[in-house]
Design a protein around this motif. Sequence first.
Motif, PDB file in Angstrom:
ATOM      1  N   ALA A   3      -1.398   8.498  -3.777  1.00 21.44           N
ATOM      2  CA  ALA A   3      -2.076   7.371  -4.418  1.00 21.44           C
ATOM      3  C   ALA A   3      -1.210   6.759  -5.518  1.00 21.44           C
ATOM      4  CB  ALA A   3      -3.425   7.809  -4.976  1.00 21.44           C
ATOM      5  N   LYS A   7      -0.043   2.762  -5.779  1.00 18.79           N
ATOM      6  CA  LYS A   7      -0.249   1.914  -6.962  1.00 18.79           C
ATOM      7  C   LYS A   7       1.063   1.296  -7.425  1.00 18.79           C
ATOM      8  CE  LYS A   7      -4.248   4.460  -8.702  1.00 18.79           C
ATOM      9  NZ  LYS A   7      -4.734   5.345  -9.754  1.00 18.79           N
ATOM     10  N   GLN A  29      -4.825  -3.092  -0.964  1.00 22.49           N
ATOM     11  CA  GLN A  29      -5.442  -2.405  -2.103  1.00 22.49           C
ATOM     12  C   GLN A  29      -5.609  -0.927  -1.809  1.00 22.49           C
ATOM     13  OE1 GLN A  29      -9.305  -4.292  -2.441  1.00 22.49           O
ATOM     14  NE2 GLN A  29     -10.272  -2.734  -1.197  1.00 22.49           N
ATOM     15  N   ASN A  31      -8.188   1.931  -2.080  1.00 18.66           N
ATOM     16  CA  ASN A  31      -9.645   1.968  -2.158  1.00 18.66           C
ATOM     17  C   ASN A  31     -10.117   2.962  -3.218  1.00 18.66           C
ATOM     18  OD1 ASN A  31      -9.789   0.005  -0.126  1.00 18.66           O
ATOM     19  ND2 ASN A  31      -9.688   1.554   1.464  1.00 18.66           N
ATOM     20  N   GLU A  32     -11.356   2.798  -3.644  1.00 22.23           N
ATOM     21  CA  GLU A  32     -11.900   3.587  -4.754  1.00 22.23           C
ATOM     22  C   GLU A  32     -11.876   5.090  -4.509  1.00 22.23           C
ATOM     23  OE1 GLU A  32     -15.673   2.305  -6.257  1.00 22.23           O
ATOM     24  OE2 GLU A  32     -15.026   0.221  -6.391  1.00 22.23           O
ATOM     25  N   ASP A  33     -11.936   5.507  -3.255  1.00 20.79           N
ATOM     26  CA  ASP A  33     -11.934   6.945  -2.966  1.00 20.79           C
ATOM     27  C   ASP A  33     -10.570   7.600  -3.238  1.00 20.79           C
ATOM     28  OD1 ASP A  33     -10.326   6.202  -0.802  1.00 20.79           O
ATOM     29  OD2 ASP A  33     -11.893   6.548   0.687  1.00 20.79           O
ATOM     30  N   GLY A  34      -9.514   6.772  -3.402  1.00 22.18           N
ATOM     31  CA  GLY A  34      -8.185   7.284  -3.694  1.00 22.18           C
ATOM     32  C   GLY A  34      -7.496   7.927  -2.505  1.00 22.18           C
ATOM     33  N   THR A  38      -6.564  -0.442   2.119  1.00 27.83           N
ATOM     34  CA  THR A  38      -6.748  -1.554   3.028  1.00 27.83           C
ATOM     35  C   THR A  38      -5.369  -2.164   3.265  1.00 27.83           C
ATOM     36  OG1 THR A  38      -8.950  -1.962   2.157  1.00 27.83           O
ATOM     37  CG2 THR A  38      -7.942  -3.755   3.398  1.00 27.83           C
ATOM     38  N   THR A  50      -8.693  -0.260   7.301  1.00 28.99           N
ATOM     39  CA  THR A  50      -8.716   0.804   6.297  1.00 28.99           C
ATOM     40  C   THR A  50      -8.058   2.025   6.926  1.00 28.99           C
ATOM     41  OG1 THR A  50     -10.727  -0.064   5.303  1.00 28.99           O
ATOM     42  CG2 THR A  50     -10.190   2.239   4.851  1.00 28.99           C
TER      43      THR A  50
END
Length: 59
Positions: A3, A7, A29, A31-34, A38, A50
């Motif tokens: 992750a 980033k 991006q 995603n919030e779950d790390g 996407t 995804t």
Amino acid sequence: MEAKRVKQILSSAADIEVKYNGVSVWIDQLNEDGRTATVHLRGPLEERSTVEINELIEG
């Protein structure tokens, strides 16, 4: 891929090649779950998917 590296790629101005199943993709991006991101294919098609970030390969 981790992750943290996803980033870094997202914040970079450089064109960093990333592949998913041997195909070049853009990361849209993390995603919030790390664990997933996407992505969409490089080129005219902008269909988004995804995918698990551990399946992304740099270079």
